[in-house]
Design a protein around this motif. Structure first.
Motif, PDB file in Angstrom:
ATOM      1  N   THR A 175       0.818  -1.170  -0.038  1.00  8.02           N
ATOM      2  CA  THR A 175       0.038  -0.022  -0.105  1.00  8.02           C
ATOM      3  C   THR A 175       0.861   1.152  -0.048  1.00  8.02           C
ATOM      4  N   ARG A 176       2.196   1.088   0.238  1.00 12.51           N
ATOM      5  CA  ARG A 176       2.795   2.473   0.579  1.00 12.51           C
ATOM      6  C   ARG A 176       4.335   1.913   0.527  1.00 12.51           C
ATOM      7  N   ARG A 243       4.803  -0.766   3.218  1.00 10.87           N
ATOM      8  CA  ARG A 243       3.892  -1.006   4.072  1.00 10.87           C
ATOM      9  C   ARG A 243       2.873  -2.007   3.228  1.00 10.87           C
ATOM     10  N   GLN A 245      -0.500  -4.907   3.271  1.00 12.16           N
ATOM     11  CA  GLN A 245      -1.931  -5.091   3.852  1.00 12.16           C
ATOM     12  C   GLN A 245      -2.336  -6.224   3.402  1.00 12.16           C
ATOM     13  N   ALA A 259      -2.062  -4.687   8.949  1.00 14.82           N
ATOM     14  CA  ALA A 259      -0.884  -4.209   8.091  1.00 14.82           C
ATOM     15  C   ALA A 259       0.443  -4.369   8.682  1.00 14.82           C
ATOM     16  N   PRO A 274       3.450   0.541  -4.874  1.00 12.13           N
ATOM     17  CA  PRO A 274       1.893   0.684  -4.259  1.00 12.13           C
ATOM     18  C   PRO A 274       1.121  -0.028  -5.343  1.00 12.13           C
ATOM     19  N   GLY A 275       0.503  -1.159  -4.877  1.00 13.18           N
ATOM     20  CA  GLY A 275      -0.748  -1.727  -5.703  1.00 13.18           C
ATOM     21  C   GLY A 275      -0.231  -3.243  -6.085  1.00 13.18           C
ATOM     22  N   VAL A 410      -7.382  -3.345  -9.103  1.00  6.81           N
ATOM     23  CA  VAL A 410      -8.031  -2.848  -7.862  1.00  6.81           C
ATOM     24  C   VAL A 410      -9.611  -2.972  -7.794  1.00  6.81           C
ATOM     25  N   THR A 412     -12.979  -2.191  -5.638  1.00  7.70           N
ATOM     26  CA  THR A 412     -13.696  -1.392  -4.474  1.00  7.70           C
ATOM     27  C   THR A 412     -15.021  -1.024  -4.670  1.00  7.70           C
ATOM     28  N   GLU A 438      -0.083   9.196  -0.035  1.00  6.40           N
ATOM     29  CA  GLU A 438      -0.615   7.996  -0.139  1.00  6.40           C
ATOM     30  C   GLU A 438      -1.628   7.771  -0.961  1.00  6.40           C
ATOM     31  N   LEU A 444      -3.368   3.459  -7.228  1.00  8.29           N
ATOM     32  CA  LEU A 444      -2.760   1.966  -6.807  1.00  8.29           C
ATOM     33  C   LEU A 444      -2.739   1.314  -8.502  1.00  8.29           C
TER      34      LEU A 444
END
Length: 735
Positions: A175-176, A243, A245, A259, A274-275, A410, A412, A438, A444
Motif C-alpha cells: 500500500t505504501r 507497508r 496489507q 498491516a 504501491p498496488g 483494484v 472497490t 498515499e 494504485l
C-alpha cells in the motif's frame, strides 16, 4: 549460548556445516559446485548477491534438521553463513584492478598509514579490536535466504508470536513505499588528538555514537580525544520501508485488514510499488525501541518483517516473460479469424450470456493507443465502461474477474470508498516524520483497471473526485503544503443499479439513471442489463447455473476456452502494437459519427442524458484501435470501425430501449434487417447489392454478421433473395 546447554545447537559445528555446504554442494545432474562458482564471481566483482536457497540445503546430504534450524533461527544463521563465506572466499581469478572502488583505495591508504605508524621508534600500538577492519566494511556481497519452495504463503493474521525470529512467507498487497535512504552499517570515527581510527558496526536503525577515543595514546596522556565521524569512510546501504496489507479475500467478514511494515535493504529496494500483490519472505522480528521512544512505548512492542526475498505476482504487461512456445501459441491463436469472439467468450465462461459486454471488456483489457501531441497534450487510450442493470445479472462477478485478470486490478465498492480513498491522501511518514502522499485506489491501479462496484451508492462529493481521472488520467493534489499531480492512467470499470433498484419501464430513462451527464459522457460504453422474464432464456440460464454448481466448471463450448494465463499473455503481446487510423477511413468514421449524433439529437429533445458528444467519436477510435490490436493489425480497417460502431450502437440502443436489438422476437429482427437492405436497393433503383456493402449497413445499425447470415438464409428459402456462390452479391428476385 554456544552449545554449552542441552537443547541448543553447537554453533561451532553449525558454522562448519555452513562451510561444508558452500564448498561441496552440487546441483543434481551438474558437475560444478554451485556456491563455489558464486563466491568466485563475487571475488571477481561480477556479482553482488548470494542467494542461498534452503531447498539446496535440504538436498545436501538430506539434512532436514539443519534446514529446519535455518528457518527457525534465520537471523543467527544469516550471520553464520556470512562468516562462512568470508572465511571461504577464494583468490580472484581475474584482474580486479580495473574495477577497484573507493573501499579499495581507503583500505590501501589505511594499511599504509598503519605500517608507517608501526615504523615509528616510539610506536606503542596494541591490537585493539576497535582498530581492526570490520568484515562488514569491506564485504562486497549481500546474502539472501530464499525460503523452501514448499513453504506456504500465509496471511498477515496467521503469523503469530511463535514465528518471531523465524523465516516466514507472507502474501499481501503493498500500500505504501518510502523513499530509498542511506542506512549506516559501519561507522568510522577519527580521533582529533592522535589520529586513531575507530570502527563501530551498527545492527539497528538507532545507535549511540562512540565519544571517547579508546587508543593507548589517548588513555596514557589522559586527554580524552574527541572522535569525529567520517562520512566518506563509513559504509552505507540502501534502505526502504514498505507497508503491506492483507488481501480482501484473506480478511474475515466484519474484520479490519491488518498491516505490517517491511524493511528492505540493498538490492531488495525499489522491487515493488504501491498496488503490487507480492509474496515476501523474511525474518519476523520485534521492533527494538531505545531512548524516549522506549519510554513512550512502555510494554507495548511492534513487529516488522526483515525482507529476504520478494516475488511479484502481478507483473505489468511490459514485464511479462514470453517463451518461444508461448509466442508460437499466441501467433497461432491470432491467425484464427474468430479470435475476437473466442477471446471474449473465454472471459468468465461460468457467466451465461453477455457476449457484447464481454467483447467490450476484452477491448478494455487491451486498450487503445495513447496519443501524445508535440505540445504535451495527452489523449487517453484507456476505455471506460459502465454496467448498469438489475440485481442478479452478474455485474459484480464480471468486475471481480476483470480485476483479477488485469496485472494491476483494484476492486472497490462505492459506498465503502471516499473521494480521498479513490484519489490520494496526505499522511505523516513514519520514517522521516514529514507529510507524504498515499495513493488511493485509482492511483494504485495506474496502468491497470480500477473496478468500482455500487457506483450509484457513492456520495456526490466523492464521485466528482474521479472526473479528472476518467478524462485527463491525473490526480491533482493541493493539501498540507503539497501541490502536485499524480498519474492515474487507469481504465474505470463501474457497475451501478438503476435509481429504484430495478429498471422501472414506466419512467423515463433519465429518471432511472441517477448519474450526471458530465460523468456519463466520460464512459466510452454504457450498457443497460435488464432481467427480463423469458421462458427460453430462463431455461438456458438455469441449466447453465446448475451445471456450474454441480460440476464446478463451465459447460462445454464449441471450442476450448483460453485460460486466464493465456489471456494475459495474448493481451501483453497485443498491447505492443500501435495501430493507426488510415486517411481513407476518416470520412467513413465522420459519416458514422454524424449519423449517430443526429439520431441522439432526437433523444435529446426528450430529456435524454446519454446524448452523443465529441467524446464518443474518440471512443469509436479507441475501440477500433483496440480491436485492431486484438487481431494483430498494424492499421485499422473498416471492419474494426464497423464493429466499434456496432458496440457503441448496441450500448446506446440498450439504453434507449429496454428491448435490445439482438433480443426479442427473432422474426422481427430478421424483418428489420431485410427492410434495411430492401430500402437501400429501392432507393437506388437497382435489384442487387454487394454483400460487403449490406454487411456494413447492417452492422452499423447494431446487428451482427451472424444475424445477417440467418436473415439471408431464411429469405433465400422463401425465394425472395439469392446469394451467389462466393457470397459477394445479393440479388432480389423479381416476380
Amino acid at each position: 549460548m554456544e552449545g554449552n546447554q542441552e537443547g541448543y545447537p553447537d554453533y561451532a559445528e553449525e558454522l562448519q556445516k555452513c562451510k561444508d555446504f558452500l564448498a561441496q554442494y552440487q546441483a543434481l545432474g551438474e558437475d560444478t559446485r554451485k556456491y563455489v562458482e558464486i563466491m568466485q564471481r563475487v571475488v571477481n566483482r561480477e556479482e553482488t548477491v548470494v542467494e542461498l536457497e534452503i531447498d539446496d540445503v535440504l538436498a545436501f546430504r538430506s539434512d532436514s534438521d539443519f534446514a529446519d534450524n535455518i528457518v527457525a533461527n534465520a537471523g543467527r544463521y544469516e550471520k553464520l553463513f556470512c562468516q562462512a563465506i568470508d572465511e571461504s572466499l577464494p583468490e580472484p581469478s581475474a584482474d580486479i584492478e580495473q574495477v577497484a572502488d573507493v573501499w579499495d583505495v581507503l583500505q590501501r591508504q589505511r594499511e599504509i598509514q598503519r605500517a608507517e605508524a608501526q615504523e615509528q621508534p616510539d610506536a606503542d600500538l596494541e591490537d585493539s579490536p576497535d582498530n581492526d577492519f570490520p568484515v562488514a566494511l569491506v564485504r562486497r556481497y549481500e546474502l539472501r535466504l530464499v525460503p523452501p519452495s514448499g513453504m506456504k504463503a500465509e496471511a498477515l493474521r496467521e503469523v503469530r508470536a511463535g514465528a518471531v525470529g523465524q523465516l516466514v512467507r507472507i502474501r499481501a498487497m503493498v500500500t505504501r513505499v518510502s523513499d530509498v535512504q542511506p542506512l549506516v552499517s559501519v561507522v568510522t570515527y577519527t580521533c582529533d588528538a592522535c589520529g586513531f581510527e575507530v570502527y563501530h558496526e551498527v545492527f539497528s536503525r538507532q545507535f549511540t555514537p562512540v565519544e571517547r577515543c579508546p587508543s593507548t595514546v589517548c588513555r596514557t596522556n589522559k586527554n580524552n580525544g574527541k572522535l569525529s565521524m567520517q562520512t566518506r569512510g563509513s559504509r552505507f546501504m540502501r534502505y526502504q520501508e514498505a507497508r503491506i496489507q492483507e488481501l480482501p479475500d484473506q480478511v474475515p467478514i466484519g474484520h479490519i485488514p491488518r498491516a505490517m511494515t517491511v524493511h528492505c535493504r540493498g538490492g531488495l529496494t525499489r522491487m515493488c510499488s504501491p498496488g503490487d500483490i507480492v509474496s515476501i519472505a523474511g525474518v519476523f522480528l520485534p521492533v527494538r525501541y531505545s531512548g524516549f521512544r522506549a519510554m513512550k512505548a512502555g510494554l507495548i512492542a511492534d513487529t516488522f518483517l526483515q525482507a529476504q526475498h520478494i516475488f511479484r505476482h502481478k507483473k505489468s504487461y511490459d514485464e511479462m516473460e514470453v517463451s518461444a512456445s508461448m509466442e508460437a501459441a499466441v501467433d497461432e491463436a491470432a491467425e484464427d479469424p474468430e479470435v475476437f469472439s473466442k477471446l471474449a467468450r473465454s472471459i468468465a465462461p461460468e457467466i451465461y450470456g453477455h457476449e457484447d459486454i464481454k467483447k467490450a471488456l476484452l477491448l478494455q483489457l487491451v486498450g487503445g493507443v495513447t496519443r501524445k501531441l508535440p505540445d504535451g497534450m495527452r489523449i487517453r487510450g484507456d476505455i471506460n465502461i459502465c454496467l448498469m442493470g438489475d440485481p442478479g445479472v452478474a455485474k459484480s462477478q464480471l468486475l471481480k474477474y476483470i480485476a483479477s485478470v488485469a496485472p494491476r486490478g483494484v476492486y472497490t465498492t462505492g459506498k465503502g470508498s471516499s473521494g480521498v480513498g479513490l484519489t490520494a491522501a496526505v499522511s505523516k511518514d513514519a520514517v522521516t516524520g514529514e507529510m507524504a502522499l498515499e495513493g488511493g485506489a485509482l492511483v494504485l491501479a495506474d496502468r491497470g483497471i480500477c473496478a468500482i462496484d455500487e457506483f450509484d451508492k457513492m456520495d456526490e462529493s466523492d464521485r466528482t473526485a474521479i472526473h479528472e481521472v476518467m478524462e485527463q488520467q491525473t490526480v491533482s493534489i493541493a493539501k498540507a503544503g503539497i501541490t502536485t499531480t499524480l498519474n492515474a492512467r487507469a481504465a474505470v470499470l463501474a457497475a451501478a443499479n438503476p435509481l429504484y433498484g430495478r429498471y422501472n419501464k414506466r419512467r423515463a430513462m433519465s429518471e432511472n439513471i441517477n448519474l450526471p451527464n458530465s460523468l456519463l459522457s466520460r464512459f466510452d460504453l454504457l450498457f443497460l442489463i435488464l432481467d427480463k422474464a423469458d421462458m427460453e432464456s430462463d431455461i438456458a440460464l438455469a441449466r447453465h447455473v446448475t451445471f456450474v454448481h454441480q460440476f464446478k466448471k463451465n459447460p462445454e463450448l464449441d471450442f476450448e476456452p483460453f485460460d486466464p494465463k493465456f489471456l494475459k499473455l495474448y493481451i501483453s503481446q497485443a498491447r505492443m502494437l500501435e495501430p493507426h487510423v488510415p486517411e481513407e477511413l476518416t470520412s467513413y468514421i465522420v459519416e458514422a459519427y454524424v449519423a449517430l449524433r443526429a439520431q441522439s439529437g432526437q433523444d435529446a429533445k426528450n430529456g435524454d442524458q446519454t446524448v452523443m458528444t465529441a467524446r464518443q467519436l474518440l471512443s469509436i477510435l479507441r475501440l477500433s484501435q483496440s480491436l485492431a490490436r486484438v487481431r494483430f493489425l498494424e492499421g485499422v480497417t473498416s471492419e474494426e470501425v464497423d464493429e466499434a460502431i456496432r458496440l457503441t450502437h448496441m450500448s446506446k440502443a440498450s439504453l434507449a430501449d429496454d428491448e435490445p436489438r439482438d433480443g426479442g422476437d427473432s422474426q422481427d429482427m430478421m424483418s428489420r434487417i431485410y427492410t434495411i437492405i430492401r430500402d437501400y436497393v429501392t432507393g437506388r433503383g437497382v435489384s442487387h447489392v454487394g454483400y460487403q456493402t449490406a454487411e456494413a449497413m447492417v452492422v452499423r445499425k447494431g446487428f451482427s454478421v451472424e444475424q445477417l447470415r440467418e436473415c439471408l438464409e431464411e429469405y433465400a428459402d422463401l425465394n425472395v433473395v439469392q446469394v451467389n456462390a462466393d457470397r459477394t452479391q445479393i440479388d432480389f428476385v423479381t416476380q
